[in-house]
Design a protein around this motif. Structure first.
Motif, PDB file in Angstrom:
ATOM      1  N   GLY A 153       1.592  -2.701 -12.236  1.00 41.40           N
ATOM      2  CA  GLY A 153       2.438  -1.982 -13.197  1.00 41.40           C
ATOM      3  C   GLY A 153       3.323  -0.948 -12.533  1.00 41.40           C
ATOM      4  O   GLY A 153       4.546  -1.056 -12.534  1.00 41.40           O
ATOM      5  N   ARG A 154       2.711   0.073 -11.973  1.00 45.33           N
ATOM      6  CA  ARG A 154       3.436   1.099 -11.207  1.00 45.33           C
ATOM      7  C   ARG A 154       2.588   1.441  -9.989  1.00 45.33           C
ATOM      8  O   ARG A 154       1.360   1.476 -10.073  1.00 45.33           O
ATOM      9  N   VAL A 155       3.266   1.732  -8.871  1.00 41.81           N
ATOM     10  CA  VAL A 155       2.563   2.112  -7.641  1.00 41.81           C
ATOM     11  C   VAL A 155       3.117   3.444  -7.148  1.00 41.81           C
ATOM     12  O   VAL A 155       4.342   3.624  -7.080  1.00 41.81           O
ATOM     13  N   LEU A 156       2.234   4.369  -6.846  1.00 41.51           N
ATOM     14  CA  LEU A 156       2.654   5.613  -6.195  1.00 41.51           C
ATOM     15  C   LEU A 156       2.299   5.509  -4.717  1.00 41.51           C
ATOM     16  O   LEU A 156       1.150   5.244  -4.368  1.00 41.51           O
ATOM     17  N   VAL A 157       3.310   5.675  -3.866  1.00 39.42           N
ATOM     18  CA  VAL A 157       3.090   5.703  -2.421  1.00 39.42           C
ATOM     19  C   VAL A 157       3.210   7.142  -1.954  1.00 39.42           C
ATOM     20  O   VAL A 157       4.269   7.765  -2.095  1.00 39.42           O
ATOM     21  N   LEU A 158       2.129   7.682  -1.437  1.00 41.42           N
ATOM     22  CA  LEU A 158       2.156   9.003  -0.808  1.00 41.42           C
ATOM     23  C   LEU A 158       2.226   8.797   0.697  1.00 41.42           C
ATOM     24  O   LEU A 158       1.345   8.170   1.285  1.00 41.42           O
ATOM     25  N   ASP A 159       3.281   9.306   1.315  1.00 38.87           N
ATOM     26  CA  ASP A 159       3.468   9.169   2.761  1.00 38.87           C
ATOM     27  C   ASP A 159       3.237  10.527   3.402  1.00 38.87           C
ATOM     28  O   ASP A 159       4.079  11.419   3.296  1.00 38.87           O
ATOM     29  N   TRP A 160       2.057  10.710   4.038  1.00 38.62           N
ATOM     30  CA  TRP A 160       1.798  11.997   4.692  1.00 38.62           C
ATOM     31  C   TRP A 160       1.962  11.923   6.210  1.00 38.62           C
ATOM     32  O   TRP A 160       1.542  12.831   6.925  1.00 38.62           O
ATOM     33  N   VAL A 243      -1.665   5.315   0.225  1.00 44.44           N
ATOM     34  CA  VAL A 243      -1.307   6.409   1.127  1.00 44.44           C
ATOM     35  C   VAL A 243      -0.816   5.815   2.439  1.00 44.44           C
ATOM     36  O   VAL A 243      -1.541   5.071   3.103  1.00 44.44           O
ATOM     37  N   SER A 244       0.442   6.114   2.788  1.00 47.79           N
ATOM     38  CA  SER A 244       0.952   5.837   4.120  1.00 47.79           C
ATOM     39  C   SER A 244       0.374   6.919   5.008  1.00 47.79           C
ATOM     40  O   SER A 244       0.906   8.022   5.112  1.00 47.79           O
ATOM     41  N   ALA A 245      -0.775   6.586   5.612  1.00 51.67           N
ATOM     42  CA  ALA A 245      -1.590   7.603   6.264  1.00 51.67           C
ATOM     43  C   ALA A 245      -1.255   7.682   7.747  1.00 51.67           C
ATOM     44  O   ALA A 245      -1.820   6.970   8.575  1.00 51.67           O
ATOM     45  N   GLY A 246      -0.300   8.540   8.059  1.00 53.44           N
ATOM     46  CA  GLY A 246      -0.016   8.881   9.452  1.00 53.44           C
ATOM     47  C   GLY A 246      -0.711  10.188   9.775  1.00 53.44           C
ATOM     48  O   GLY A 246      -0.962  10.998   8.884  1.00 53.44           O
ATOM     49  N   TYR A 247      -1.042  10.371  11.051  1.00 52.74           N
ATOM     50  CA  TYR A 247      -1.795  11.565  11.449  1.00 52.74           C
ATOM     51  C   TYR A 247      -1.054  12.351  12.527  1.00 52.74           C
ATOM     52  O   TYR A 247      -1.664  13.104  13.274  1.00 52.74           O
ATOM     53  N   ASP A 248       0.277  12.188  12.552  1.00 62.12           N
ATOM     54  CA  ASP A 248       1.063  12.895  13.566  1.00 62.12           C
ATOM     55  C   ASP A 248       1.516  14.280  13.112  1.00 62.12           C
ATOM     56  O   ASP A 248       2.215  14.974  13.841  1.00 62.12           O
ATOM     57  N   LEU A 283      -7.331   3.469  -5.119  1.00 62.23           N
ATOM     58  CA  LEU A 283      -6.738   4.181  -3.978  1.00 62.23           C
ATOM     59  C   LEU A 283      -6.992   3.397  -2.701  1.00 62.23           C
ATOM     60  O   LEU A 283      -8.124   2.962  -2.452  1.00 62.23           O
ATOM     61  N   ALA A 284      -5.943   3.221  -1.898  1.00 61.28           N
ATOM     62  CA  ALA A 284      -6.100   2.585  -0.587  1.00 61.28           C
ATOM     63  C   ALA A 284      -5.192   3.268   0.416  1.00 61.28           C
ATOM     64  O   ALA A 284      -4.145   3.816   0.058  1.00 61.28           O
ATOM     65  N   GLY A 285      -5.579   3.236   1.682  1.00 66.24           N
ATOM     66  CA  GLY A 285      -4.801   3.845   2.754  1.00 66.24           C
ATOM     67  C   GLY A 285      -4.307   2.801   3.740  1.00 66.24           C
ATOM     68  O   GLY A 285      -4.959   1.771   3.952  1.00 66.24           O
ATOM     69  N   VAL A 286      -3.140   3.081   4.315  1.00 68.25           N
ATOM     70  CA  VAL A 286      -2.536   2.206   5.316  1.00 68.25           C
ATOM     71  C   VAL A 286      -2.140   3.086   6.505  1.00 68.25           C
ATOM     72  O   VAL A 286      -1.337   4.012   6.339  1.00 68.25           O
ATOM     73  N   LEU A 287      -2.691   2.794   7.673  1.00 69.74           N
ATOM     74  CA  LEU A 287      -2.408   3.633   8.845  1.00 69.74           C
ATOM     75  C   LEU A 287      -0.935   3.555   9.238  1.00 69.74           C
ATOM     76  O   LEU A 287      -0.364   2.475   9.313  1.00 69.74           O
ATOM     77  N   GLU A 288      -0.348   4.718   9.500  1.00 68.71           N
ATOM     78  CA  GLU A 288       1.009   4.774  10.068  1.00 68.71           C
ATOM     79  C   GLU A 288       0.908   5.343  11.479  1.00 68.71           C
ATOM     80  O   GLU A 288       0.282   4.753  12.329  1.00 68.71           O
ATOM     81  N   GLY A 289       1.503   6.540  11.713  1.00 68.04           N
ATOM     82  CA  GLY A 289       1.521   7.095  13.057  1.00 68.04           C
ATOM     83  C   GLY A 289       0.315   7.958  13.380  1.00 68.04           C
ATOM     84  O   GLY A 289      -0.673   8.009  12.638  1.00 68.04           O
TER      85      GLY A 289
END
Ligand code: ZN
Length: 344
Positions: A153-160, A243-248, A283-289
């Motif tokens: 339906g709707r997706v919220l992407v949080l990019d941290w 969550v676009s989960a980057g840790y930089d 809720l799911a996370g996807v590793l970025e940087g």
């Protein structure tokens, strides 16, 4: 009760970038840390490969074919930052497939939470262009699949991630089906993500950029999640939060100037989990940087610890912060009046 699921694939280590900050040792460090912490209660699964059709939900056919052909020819440089080896296409297919599988697991209720830990990362990749170490936009492919095939339906992407997710921003700029929220250091690569970029057309207001200055630490980042991101999850009522989960943004990271700590990432993870659980949102996370191996590994482990814990850990107390209050006021005056007026 089913365990949370951590998705990975050995092909991630065969994406050979040579002497480059985005290298295989990042994931080796993450694996070692999770193992040292006894697996943190997460079930391990191998990610499937995304299909070309799934990639083409957000990418042009020409882009997908260009990456495939370049890898098949032995690899090479796409730009000054972004290069591929022969096995990078396979790694990139599984990186997108991991993000898709994570979405499927949480949307179906098969797992209470999922995290996709792959490389290459994805959030800089545009519809028709690889850039910033990213080939395919894993989180965007997963969001599109969740909308088209899984009924989200709707997706919220949080990019941290500390860098602005320009690719995700642009891919969903014209739609209200995805609310893209990014906290990022500014000025910094790639130079996009001004607070004035709100999306356009039907998507106007559904892009929320929250730039922060260098040296911003836990206080600023946590306050933005508390004051802006968590309330937006309530206002938008997505069927899925990714969550676009980057840790930089970590203080030890060599590629940026923010000062977030391990505890800061744990705190952000707890705030996001609480906002989702309050409303029953998967809720799911996807590793970025994340380019300081040890800091990346510890911070991923903190995220998994918080997202996997039963019962959920209480979110940390969050102090008032001027930058977050201004962001809340700005959004409340614009597209998100339900965010209300800031009060210290
Ligand atoms: Zn980054």
């Amino acid at each position: 009760m089913a365990a949370p699921v951590l998705l990975s694939h050995p092909s991630s280590l065969r994406h050979d970038t040579g002497a480059h900050p985005e290298r295989g040792e990042r994931l080796v460090a993450v694996e070692r840390e999770i193992e040292a912490r006894g697996g943190l209660g997460w079930e391990r699964r191998e990610s499937p490969a995304a299909t070309v059709e799934q990639l083409e939900g957000v990418h042009t056919a020409a882009h997908v074919e260009r990456i495939r052909a370049l890898c098949e020819a032995g690899g090479g440089a796409i730009d000054a930052d972004t290069l591929v080896s022969r096995d990078s296409y396979e790694a990139a297919l599984h990186a997108a497939g991991g993000a898709i599988a994570a979405s499927e697991l949480v949307l179906s209720g098969a797992a209470p939470c999922a995290f996709s830990a792959h490389r290459p990362p994805g959030h800089h990749a545009e519809a028709g262009r690889a850039m910033g170490f990213c080939l395919f936009n894993n989180v965007a492919v997963a969001a599109r699949h969740a909308l088209d095939a899984l009924g989200a339906g709707r997706v919220l992407v949080l990019d941290w991630d500390v860098h602005h997710g320009n690719g995700t921003n642009d891919i969903f700029a014209a739609t209200d089906e995805v609310l893209f929220v990014s906290i990022h250091e500014s000025p910094l690569y790639p130079g996009t993500g001004s607070a004035d970029d709100l999306g356009h057309g039907r998507g106007e207001g559904y892009t929320v950029n929250l730039p922060v200055p260098a040296r911003s630490g836990d206080d600023v980042w946590l306050a933005l999640v508390d004051r802006v991101v968590a309330p937006l999850i309530g206002c938008y009522e997505p069927g899925l939060v990714l969550v676009s989960a980057g840790y930089d943004a970590h203080a030890e990271d060599p590629l940026a100037g923010c000062l977030v700590t391990d505890a800061g990432f744990a705190g952000m993870a707890a705030l996001v989990r609480a906002a989702c659980e309050e409303r029953g949102i998967p809720l799911a996370g996807v590793l970025e940087g994340g380019y300081a191996g040890s800091a990346l590994a510890r911070s991923v482990a903190e995220t998994l610890a918080v997202w996997g814990a039963v019962p959920a850990p209480a979110p940390p107390p969050v102090a008032s912060d001027a930058l977050a209050l201004r962001a809340q006021e700005r959004l409340a005056r614009g597209a998100w009046p339900a965010l209300g007026h800031a009060s210290a």
